[in-house]
Design an enzyme around this catalytic site. Structure first.
Site, PDB file in Angstrom:
ATOM      1  N   HIS A  53     137.638  -3.115  62.987  1.00  0.00           N
ATOM      2  CA  HIS A  53     139.068  -2.936  63.292  1.00  0.00           C
ATOM      3  C   HIS A  53     139.853  -2.559  62.042  1.00  0.00           C
ATOM      4  CE1 HIS A  53     143.189  -3.847  64.402  1.00  0.00           C
ATOM      5  NE2 HIS A  53     143.223  -4.814  63.512  1.00  0.00           N
ATOM      6  N   PHE A  54     139.674  -3.361  60.955  1.00  0.00           N
ATOM      7  CA  PHE A  54     140.572  -3.068  59.834  1.00  0.00           C
ATOM      8  C   PHE A  54     140.062  -1.922  58.970  1.00  0.00           C
ATOM      9  CE2 PHE A  54     138.168  -5.065  56.465  1.00  0.00           C
ATOM     10  CZ  PHE A  54     137.663  -6.257  56.949  1.00  0.00           C
ATOM     11  N   HIS A  55     138.738  -1.605  59.048  1.00  0.00           N
ATOM     12  CA  HIS A  55     138.307  -0.408  58.315  1.00  0.00           C
ATOM     13  C   HIS A  55     138.845   0.838  59.016  1.00  0.00           C
ATOM     14  CE1 HIS A  55     135.615  -2.996  55.972  1.00  0.00           C
ATOM     15  NE2 HIS A  55     135.527  -1.978  55.130  1.00  0.00           N
ATOM     16  N   HIS A  95     149.586 -10.864  57.854  1.00  0.00           N
ATOM     17  CA  HIS A  95     149.773  -9.735  58.775  1.00  0.00           C
ATOM     18  C   HIS A  95     150.783  -8.735  58.224  1.00  0.00           C
ATOM     19  CE1 HIS A  95     149.063  -7.520  62.349  1.00  0.00           C
ATOM     20  NE2 HIS A  95     150.354  -7.234  62.372  1.00  0.00           N
ATOM     21  N   TYR A 123     151.103  -4.285  57.245  1.00  0.00           N
ATOM     22  CA  TYR A 123     152.149  -3.299  57.559  1.00  0.00           C
ATOM     23  C   TYR A 123     152.783  -2.757  56.280  1.00  0.00           C
ATOM     24  CZ  TYR A 123     151.507  -3.992  62.446  1.00  0.00           C
ATOM     25  OH  TYR A 123     150.925  -4.001  63.684  1.00  0.00           O
ATOM     26  N   ARG A 177     130.269 -12.190  59.270  1.00  0.00           N
ATOM     27  CA  ARG A 177     130.800 -11.445  58.129  1.00  0.00           C
ATOM     28  C   ARG A 177     130.399 -12.029  56.787  1.00  0.00           C
ATOM     29  NH1 ARG A 177     137.119 -10.618  58.800  1.00  0.00           N
ATOM     30  NH2 ARG A 177     136.766  -9.483  56.875  1.00  0.00           N
ATOM     31  N   ARG A 178     130.541 -11.204  55.769  1.00  0.00           N
ATOM     32  CA  ARG A 178     130.365 -11.591  54.347  1.00  0.00           C
ATOM     33  C   ARG A 178     128.979 -12.188  54.130  1.00  0.00           C
ATOM     34  NH1 ARG A 178     135.288 -13.843  56.350  1.00  0.00           N
ATOM     35  NH2 ARG A 178     137.045 -12.525  55.780  1.00  0.00           N
TER      36      ARG A 178
END
Lengths: 272, 543, 180, 38
Positions: free
Chosen positions: B366-368, B215, B219, B429-430
């Site tokens: 979310h992370f894209h 995580h 950041y 995913r993947r």
């Protein structure tokens, strides 16, 4: 550093510590105590059991009874893998060479089969794959009139030595065989499998850089008839020593044409 | 600007080359998993591509951008030459060698383990050694940043460290804390297995160690964009930074709360207990507070700019903002994507609710949106803002820069919005090839094609970005502004800042306490219960 | 004279309070789900040696699939191995509490059941366990959603949720897809 | 800039409210109907 303790700092230090400790206290109260106890009461568990389960000291969920099972073990193969075994299989030894003379009649002195239609090549085969088949012949998980008798007297150390010995030989050079090229559908099965039938790519397990199951054998350089015969044995269920029926579930979904095509593909392919 | 000019230039070009490669691979992957037949597709090429896409974006683009921008901030914000530039170039060389090692092993198909490594799948040892070199390079950078701040504070006793540098050092401190997890996993578990010294591994322990890093690393990527929000955007919009103190507090909150929350990546893992998952979910909830603080503080700073330019009424200042300036446009688009991505994140973190979306395209969206969207679009804006200083030439065409930013925003939305729906429908995913014959999966086909179109728009935007940077070389007018002019001044420039907000001694102590409380038992349990180990499955050598 | 510094700090702290309030509402909803609906993530610290999983009793091949125990507890045991689920199709009743138990003899896998909250990682060394009540019937997809090697894309199974009336275990308490 | 930035406060409150409302909608109408898991 030039930060001497400054009286105006005390509130910051105080507030920061209070904030963190209060969040921690809140989480411990709910996560460690209240949630497990109340959930446990709903599932007929006493407070102590559900708190231990929530803390991960005991198995199971704090909100449900733990199922039990009294099933007897009926394994399809009795091989017990371990780190020590894998390390031993990676070290060829002199003992293996002397034992190997007994196998030369069919598998050839340096692991190159005298008749690829009947006996598989052992040169350059994965040591784990050889060991597992020897073990299964000895334990009866796999039956073959000749091999069951040959494997019976062997101890586990001897099987490890034999497997490491044959695995250390270089793979046989491909003799030019005038087999018809297998064609695009077969190469698609090898490289991509068939999602519709849930068949993974053959090379997902048998390929070179696949990271597949430990005991998956190398298929290249084997005789066409031998490969086809093994696939058909898996399909009919006559051969059933594959752990968790991995090969049986794949072979059952393959047509006869595909079985012959795949056998032809791997027998003439050097490295894949 | 003495040493930093070439250092920043070199680091940012390595970052953007890795970015371009990753972008092309990303679009090919979207094509491969769509119903449309794609070339070169096998399981091995697909998963090697996913490994390359992840490694290039998560390790190379980000680390080199953070280091390059850090050197730029250290020299321009502190207005003094960088200490030990020789070590900065050694670190750069280490990073490039490490990157090449990783790339070569991936291209030879001997590292199909994805960039988050899935022990007991083990790749060639050179892939891991390459990543260790990149991390080692970043550690040298962290030391240089700490030394630069220390020297400045000795030269300016009692004066507050400029906010941009304070945030960069907060990022370096957080990165030193968080790389302990992945370094322990690599040095004690993965590399010994890759060297063949160990034939089995404790998978539960390695996943928990990696979650320690997983995580705070996001950041580490995010903070340069937040430095731009706090120090460059108010200046670009013609306003003032609303609160310098709150800016410092936000970066401190990131340092504290991004570290003890890694278990929210393992909410669906059996080997971590409900109690510690709940504790880390509560701490994760607090991680969203600094972001919400930033939304308000930057909003207020922009309102100041908008009012100064004659904006009337509650929201009149928004229209009055100079949207024709790339930094301001990028910020607006970045916050929109941050809102959407943050919404996805709030659902991911919600304890039991994670079961609805774990390992589905919802998480990918979310992370894209947050990394690929908010962070990367601000990387573009930072590049556009500092390229005049680096090349000594003014930006040739702001219109092309704005077009590129809009294309990135639109492409990102078109790609990620379908993923939210697909995620709730269960798309996992993947996956190299979906079985579109299955009725449930067949319904996903059209959505996948829509997101592929978004990917193609992103590719166009990425290539336009590289073109915009290259165009500086042919631009003729000299650059007008001084580098220092990029940084905003606060409404009340801080004369004195409490020592706690000028250094990290207290915050390091609090992080240590939090890490012991949050990760103590979750890591110790693997040595208490002696968890069984799994056999190593090598993906790099002959069967 | 621009806004006083105290005014700035006060507005920021007021906004911080609102942010913490919003986040607290989410935490309270999570706690509500935990207390009232007994919703937890699928934790289960139950170790099992992956290298000898096939020699154990519970996860031996004949014992896999759905079983109804003597006390009526419905449990379905599935092994996730490189690149297939064993069995590839399981039958479970709707509207009754069921337990799914997973184990892997080789690498990390993971499952989700489309349209439901059933989701868990399957980590070598541990038995994964999900207790749930299926609210909808039909053939639901259960793919492996964690990268487990080159065959990951083809690794998938089916969960056939049937109305409680159609769920009829045989003499040993077993129910399987083809038999039903 | 004489007084508290009410515009920024309103905008931030609006977006945070939207986020919370969205979360609750998904929680009530997508998550809970999918059945209890523990």
């Amino acid at each position: 550093m030039s930060d001497e303790p400054d009286p105006r700092d005390r509130p910051w230090r105080l507030w920061a510590s209070v904030a963190i400790l209060s969040v921690f206290a809140f989480s411990v109260l709910f996560g460690f105590v209240l949630l497990p106890v109340i959930q446990g009461r709903g599932a007929g568990l006493d407070a102590w059991t559900s708190i231990c389960r929530a803390l991960g000291i005991a198995p199971g969920s704090p909100a449900a009874p733990q199922p039990t099972s009294d099933a007897k073990a009926q394994p399809t193969t009795r091989v017990a893998w371990s780190a020590g075994l894998m390390e031993a299989l990676a070290r060829p030894s002199a003992a293996g060479a002397t034992l190997a003379s007994g196998c030369a009649a069919c598998h050839g002195r340096d692991g190159r089969s005298v008749d690829t239609k009947l006996y598989p090549d052992l040169a350059g085969q994965s040591a784990a794959a050889i060991y597992k088949q020897l073990y299964d012949f000895k334990q009866g998980s796999r039956a073959n009139p000749v091999m069951s008798a040959m494997a019976q007297p062997l101890t586990e150390e001897q099987m490890v030595a034999l497997s490491a010995h044959f695995a250390s030989f270089p793979v046989r050079a491909i003799a030019p065989v005038d087999l018809a090229a297998p064609g695009e559908p077969i190469e698609r099965l090898v490289a991509r499998g068939d999602p519709a039938r849930g068949i993974p790519a053959c090379n997902a397990c048998h390929g070179d850089q696949s990271g597949g199951p430990v005991e998956a054998p190398r298929l290249t350089h084997q005789g066409v008839q031998y490969l086809a015969a093994q696939l058909r044995a898996f399909k009919s269920g006559e051969r059933r020593n594959d752990i968790y029926s991995r090969m049986r579930s794949v072979a059952a979904a393959l047509s006869d044409g595909e079985i012959d095509g795949l056998a032809a593909f791997y027998s003439i392919t050097r490295a894949y | 600007m003495t040493h930093a000019r070439n250092l920043t230039f070199a680091h940012l070009w390595v970052a953007f080359i890795a970015f371009t490669i990753a972008l092309v691979l990303g679009v090919w992957q979207m094509w491969a998993r769509s119903p449309l037949p794609a070339p070169f597709l096998t399981a091995s090429t697909y998963f090697s591509s996913v490994t390359a896409h992840g490694t290039a974006t998560a390790y190379v683009l980000t680390t080199f951008m953070v280091m390059g921008f850090g050197y730029y901030v250290a020299e321009t914000a502190l207005a003094r030459p960088l200490p030990a530039p020789r070590w900065a170039w050694i670190a750069f060389a280490l990073g490039v060698v490490g990157t090449l090692m990783a790339v070569v092993t991936i291209l030879t198909g001997r590292a199909a383990v994805l960039f988050t490594f899935y022990p007991p799948l083990i790749a060639s040892v050179f892939y891991y050694l390459g990543l260790v070199l990149v991390v080692a390079a970043s550690w040298i950078w962290c030391v240089l940043m700490l030394v630069a701040m220390g020297q400045w504070k000795r030269a300016n006793p009692g004066r507050p460290v400029p906010l941009a540098m304070f945030a960069t050092v907060a990022n370096a401190v957080m990165w030193l804390w968080t790389t302990v997890g992945v370094a322990a996993e690599l040095l004690f578990q993965v590399i010994p297995a890759a060297l063949g010294l160990k034939a089995e591994m404790d998978v539960g322990l390695s996943r928990t160690l990696f979650s320690w890093t997983l995580h705070a690393i996001v950041y580490f990527w995010l903070i340069p964009s937040y430095i731009a929000f706090y120090t460059m955007v108010p200046q670009a919009a013609g306003g003032r930074l609303y609160s310098d103190t709150m800016g410092r507090l936000t970066f401190v909150l990131f340092l504290i709360y991004s570290l003890p929350v890694g278990l929210h990546h393992l909410l669906m893992d059996p080997q971590q207990s409900n109690a510690f998952k709940f504790l880390q979910v509560a701490l994760t909830a607090l991680v969203s507070v600094p972001t919400l603080l930033t939304v308000f503080t930057i909003g207020a700073s922009l309102e100041i700019a908008g009012r100064l330019r004659g904006g009337r009424g509650l929201f009149g200042w928004i229209a009055a903002l100079p949207w024709e300036r790339p930094m301001v446009l990028a910020t607006g688009l970045a916050f929109l994507m941050l809102g959407l991505g943050g919404f996805g994140g709030l659902i991911n973190m919600s304890y039991g609710m994670n079961a609805m979306v774990h390992n589905t395209s919802w998480v990918t969206a979310h992370f894209h949106l947050i990394f690929g969207g908010t962070v990367v679009i601000m990387y573009f804006a930072i590049a556009y803002a500092i390229w005049p200083t680096l090349t000594g030439r003014a930006a040739p065409s702001l219109a092309l820069q704005r077009l590129q930013l809009w294309l990135w925003f639109i492409g990102m939305l078109v790609m990620t919005l379908p993923w939210h729906t697909l995620g709730l429908l269960g798309q996992w995913r993947r996956v190299a090839t979906f079985n579109y014959a299955d009725p449930i999966i067949a319904a996903w086909g059209p959505w996948v094609i829509v997101s592929l179109i978004g990917g193609v728009i992103l590719l166009a935007s990425g290539l336009l970005f590289v073109y915009n940077l290259l165009e500086f070389n042919v631009a003729r007018e000299p650059n007008a502004e001084a580098p220092g002019a990029l940084y905003a001044t606060a409404v009340h420039p801080p004369a004195r800042v409490p020592a706690t907000l000028n250094g990290f001694r207290l915050w390091n102590a609090l992080v240590l306490v939090l890490m012991v409380l949050a990760y103590g038992y979750p890591l110790a349990q693997f040595f208490i219960i002696k968890s069984p180990e799994a056999l190593v499955h090598r993906v790099d050598e002959r069967r | 004279m621009p806004i006083a510094e105290e005014g700035i700090v006060r507005s920021e702290l007021r906004w911080a309070a609102i942010s913490i309030g919003v986040v607290s509402v989410i935490m309270l909803a999570i706690i509500y789900a935990g207390l009232v609906h007994h919703i937890n993530p699928p934790s289960n610290i139950e170790t099992i040696d992956p290298k000898t999983l096939h020699l154990t009793g519970e996860f031996t091949e004949p014992n896999l699939g759905t079983r109804v125990a003597a006390d009526g507890q419905i449990t379905s045991r599935i092994v996730a191995t490189q690149f297939t689920f064993v069995p590839r199709c399981i039958v479970l009743p709707a509207n009754r509490p069921v337990t799914l138990r997973f184990a892997t003899p080789d690498v990390i896998h993971g499952i989700l059941v489309t349209g439901t909250n059933v989701n868990t990682m399957i980590v070598p060394g541990y038995v994964s366990q999900v207790h749930t009540v299926f609210t909808r019937t039909g053939d639901l997809l259960m793919p492996c959603h964690e990268y487990c090697g080159l065959g990951h894309s083809e690794m998938s199974a089916t969960v056939r949720v049937v109305p409680p009336g159609d769920f009829k275990p045989n003499s040993q308490g077993a129910v399987s897809c083809d038999a039903r | 800039m004489r007084e508290v930035p009410r515009g920024a406060f309103a905008l931030a409150a609006l977006t945070t409210g939207l986020l919370l409302a969205g979360w609750l909608l998904v929680y009530l109408f997508v998550f809970l109907p999918r059945g209890m898991v523990s």
